[in-house]
Design a protein around this motif. Structure first.
Motif, short mmCIF file in Angstrom:
data_model
loop_
_atom_site.label_atom_id
_atom_site.label_comp_id
_atom_site.label_asym_id
_atom_site.label_seq_id
_atom_site.Cartn_x
_atom_site.Cartn_y
_atom_site.Cartn_z
N SER A 121 0.78 -1.24 0.00
CA SER A 121 0.00 0.00 0.00
C SER A 121 0.81 1.28 0.00
O SER A 121 0.35 2.32 -0.47
N ILE A 123 1.32 2.82 2.66
CA ILE A 123 0.70 3.54 3.78
C ILE A 123 1.32 3.01 5.07
O ILE A 123 1.60 1.81 5.17
N SER A 125 2.51 1.22 8.28
CA SER A 125 2.03 -0.06 8.79
C SER A 125 2.52 -0.36 10.20
O SER A 125 2.40 -1.49 10.66
N GLN A 153 -4.71 5.37 13.41
CA GLN A 153 -3.86 4.35 12.83
C GLN A 153 -4.45 3.86 11.51
O GLN A 153 -5.63 4.06 11.23
N THR A 154 -3.64 3.23 10.70
CA THR A 154 -4.07 2.68 9.42
C THR A 154 -5.16 1.62 9.64
O THR A 154 -5.13 0.87 10.61
N ARG A 178 -8.28 11.80 2.05
CA ARG A 178 -7.60 10.72 2.79
C ARG A 178 -6.96 9.75 1.80
O ARG A 178 -7.58 9.30 0.85
N MET A 179 -5.72 9.37 2.05
CA MET A 179 -5.03 8.44 1.16
C MET A 179 -5.57 7.02 1.35
O MET A 179 -5.73 6.55 2.48
N SER A 181 -5.42 2.93 -0.42
CA SER A 181 -4.82 1.97 -1.36
C SER A 181 -5.82 0.84 -1.60
O SER A 181 -6.46 0.37 -0.67
N ARG A 195 -2.72 3.43 -5.24
CA ARG A 195 -2.76 4.31 -4.06
C ARG A 195 -3.08 5.73 -4.54
O ARG A 195 -2.36 6.29 -5.35
N GLU A 220 -5.48 5.31 5.13
CA GLU A 220 -4.57 6.09 5.98
C GLU A 220 -5.30 6.56 7.23
O GLU A 220 -6.49 6.88 7.20
N GLN A 223 -5.49 12.36 10.62
CA GLN A 223 -4.45 13.22 11.15
C GLN A 223 -4.88 13.80 12.49
O GLN A 223 -6.05 14.15 12.69
#
Length: 274
Positions: A121, A123, A125, A153-154, A178-179, A181, A195, A220, A223
């Motif tokens: 991903s 992203i 981990s 957290q992811t 938001r990112m 994958s 992604r 992701e 924040q």
């Protein structure tokens, strides 16, 4: 050992391990979700061990009998249609009963789709939460997505081709930047990992990303918010609730970002509600 929890390939049969092949050849019975699917695997590797169905719809009625057979000396392998058993599949119940009965078991490892998707991903981990499949009911589904989007957290989840558009739309409605994958067809011929920000990803679905195969979605984490500390604690909790968090989630979040005890935030918030 009475049970071997045996991982099988996600798609590419070349990923089958020598240890898994020998295990499936040497046990008395192979427990599997779908005998037709597992028969293709055993035929490919010239394994003639008898297959027996063990899945969500019959597990409650067959587990006690399996335990009795183990106590009489029979050995079993547990496989899933693809990947590592027990993860988002039946099996933990059988393991639990074996523990209660003092029976031994061993693990023959393979990959799981969610771990491979996380690796691919791009992203973070270091910390992540695995959610498996989302609830089917729309209301529960929306609530779960709101919860997932609030975590710092992811997050990793599985999704089907006919639900992936709805899930990405819900993500975009909360935070289009938001990112995210998406991985599909992992280890197979048309393996794909993409992604993008959620709003861009939504535009790719059905075009650059075909709606075929099972999807793994990696999201992701949220924040950490910039906190205006002149805002009262109660107002801060209420603001997060309006954004979609439950009171419990909001209280926990406020305690974390303000470096306060959760109980203190809880007490202050509920005191104003009296």
């Amino acid at each position: 050992m009475k049970l071997y929890i045996t991982g099988t390939p996600l798609g590419n049969l070349d990923d089958m391990t020598y240890r898994a092949i020998e295990t499936l050849r040497n046990v008395d019975v192979i427990l599997c979700e779908d005998t037709r699917t597992t028969r293709k695997l055993t035929t490919h590797f010239d394994i003639d061990t008898p297959l027996r169905a063990y899945h969500d719809f019959n597990k409650g009625g067959v587990e006690d009998g399996i335990i009795e057979e183990m106590q009489d000396g029979r050995t079993f392998a547990l496989v899933t249609d693809a990947g590592m058993p027990v993860i988002s599949d039946p099996g933990f119940e059988l393991v639990s009963k074996m523990q209660d009965a003092g029976l031994k078991y061993s693990i023959i490892p393979s990959g799981s789709a969610f771990t491979l998707a996380l690796v691919a991903s791009g992203i973070p981990s270091y910390e992540f939460t695995y959610f498996g499949f989302l609830p089917k009911a729309n209301a529960k589904r929306r609530k779960k997505i709101q919860e997932i989007m609030s975590y710092e957290q992811t997050s990793v989840l599985y999704e089907s081709p006919h639900k992936i558009m709805d899930t990405l739309t819900a993500i975009v409605n909360i935070d289009g930047g938001r990112m995210v994958s998406i991985s599909r067809e992992i280890t197979k011929k048309f393996e794909q990992h993409v992604r993008r920000p959620a709003d861009e990803m939504l535009q790719l679905l059905g075009h650059e990303i075909p709606l075929k195969g099972e999807f793994v979605v990696v999201i992701e984490g949220a924040q950490a918010e910039a906190i205006e500390f002149d805002i009262p604690v109660t107002e801060h909790v209420e603001a997060l609730i309006k954004e979609g968090m439950t009171p419990k989630q909001a209280i926990k979040k406020v305690a974390e970002v303000r470096d306060l005890k959760k109980q203190d935030v809880y007490d202050e918030f509920h005191e104003t509600k009296k």
